[in-house]
Design a protein around this motif. Sequence first.
Motif, short mmCIF file in Angstrom:
data_model
loop_
_atom_site.label_atom_id
_atom_site.label_comp_id
_atom_site.label_asym_id
_atom_site.label_seq_id
_atom_site.Cartn_x
_atom_site.Cartn_y
_atom_site.Cartn_z
N LEU A 150 0.83 -1.21 0.00
CA LEU A 150 0.00 0.00 0.00
C LEU A 150 0.86 1.25 0.00
O LEU A 150 0.60 2.20 -0.76
N VAL A 151 1.90 1.28 0.84
CA VAL A 151 2.79 2.44 0.89
C VAL A 151 3.55 2.59 -0.42
O VAL A 151 3.70 3.70 -0.96
N LEU A 152 4.04 1.47 -0.97
CA LEU A 152 4.79 1.52 -2.23
C LEU A 152 3.91 2.02 -3.37
O LEU A 152 4.35 2.84 -4.19
N LEU A 153 2.67 1.55 -3.43
CA LEU A 153 1.76 1.96 -4.50
C LEU A 153 1.53 3.47 -4.48
O LEU A 153 1.63 4.14 -5.52
N ASN A 154 1.24 4.02 -3.33
CA ASN A 154 0.99 5.46 -3.25
C ASN A 154 2.26 6.28 -3.42
O ASN A 154 2.21 7.38 -3.99
N GLY A 155 3.39 5.75 -2.97
CA GLY A 155 4.65 6.45 -3.20
C GLY A 155 4.99 6.52 -4.68
O GLY A 155 5.42 7.57 -5.19
N LEU A 156 4.79 5.40 -5.40
CA LEU A 156 5.03 5.40 -6.85
C LEU A 156 4.02 6.27 -7.58
O LEU A 156 4.34 6.86 -8.63
N ASN A 157 2.81 6.37 -7.05
CA ASN A 157 1.81 7.26 -7.66
C ASN A 157 2.24 8.72 -7.56
O ASN A 157 2.09 9.49 -8.52
N VAL A 158 2.77 9.09 -6.40
CA VAL A 158 3.29 10.46 -6.25
C VAL A 158 4.49 10.68 -7.16
O VAL A 158 4.62 11.74 -7.79
N LEU A 159 5.38 9.68 -7.25
CA LEU A 159 6.54 9.80 -8.14
C LEU A 159 6.10 9.93 -9.59
O LEU A 159 6.67 10.74 -10.35
N ASP A 160 5.08 9.19 -9.98
CA ASP A 160 4.56 9.28 -11.35
C ASP A 160 4.03 10.68 -11.63
O ASP A 160 4.27 11.25 -12.71
N ALA A 161 3.32 11.28 -10.66
CA ALA A 161 2.80 12.63 -10.85
C ALA A 161 3.93 13.65 -10.97
O ALA A 161 3.88 14.56 -11.82
#
Length: 284
Positions: A202-213
């Motif tokens: 869960l943490v990795l998914l949202n962290g990568l989502n922020v990195l993608d943005a």
Amino acid sequence: MTAPRLCRKCGARLWPDVMWCTQCYEPVRQLTPRERQLPTPPDLQPVDPATIRRDHAFVRPHRQVYSRVRSGPTTLGLWGRVTSTAIVLFFLPWGPFTFVTVLYLVADIPIAATLLATIWRRDVIGPIETSAVAHVVSTLATIRACASAVGIALVGVALVAGAGPLGYVPSAPFLLVAVWPGAAEGFDEGIEEAKARPLGALVLLNGLNVLDAILSDAAIGAGTASELNPFVLAVGTPVKLALVAACSALLYWKRPQALVWPSIAFVVLAAYHLTGLLGGLSLA
């Protein structure tokens, strides 16, 4: 006629039908028949586990199992290694290359390589009876085929974009998993470990989502890319981040093990962004 026995306490003669001593009233202990004690095998002699009693712990064979993603006596688990790797990569020079950057890399690359080798080294996780590490042949074949497809696609993106040598770096881990069976087994273990601890996913998914943005906005601002997602164009990046966070939280509540697959998808997306970012870097 059965010979009489002797009392263990006073030594009086007892007949087989007497259950206690008639002098000291010591109860007679009935002996339980046991299997014959097996001799201890000498060193280097092969032992068949089927012929060994379970209470003979001194001859019970154990085979130690090692892993790169599970926690051992001196290593972290999957998410601890991922976090440590992110910290090491954070201190790499991300930007235009100058003469000072090259001098920094001369000292930083050996240190980073040593730290990454220590973080991802194999460590013993216990005997095979407790670790239960098993790999399905079809699963490994699927992992290697998918990694090969992603790696080749990233190489094609770098070729089409005319990227420099650094643009091919993000495809290297995928191609490594495709050609090295040990890397595929480690990736398979990582998936199982992530399913067992879905909070890290869960943490990795949202962290990568922020990195993608962040990477998408940087590329769009630099004029090297344009936003093709109509949903993001309509609602904006903050709404997209909030929506992904809400959906991932719902998935964590209902189906936590399923968080592994969108996390892998975001890893591939991050590799695609890094292909464009690193491909545009050059010595200046």
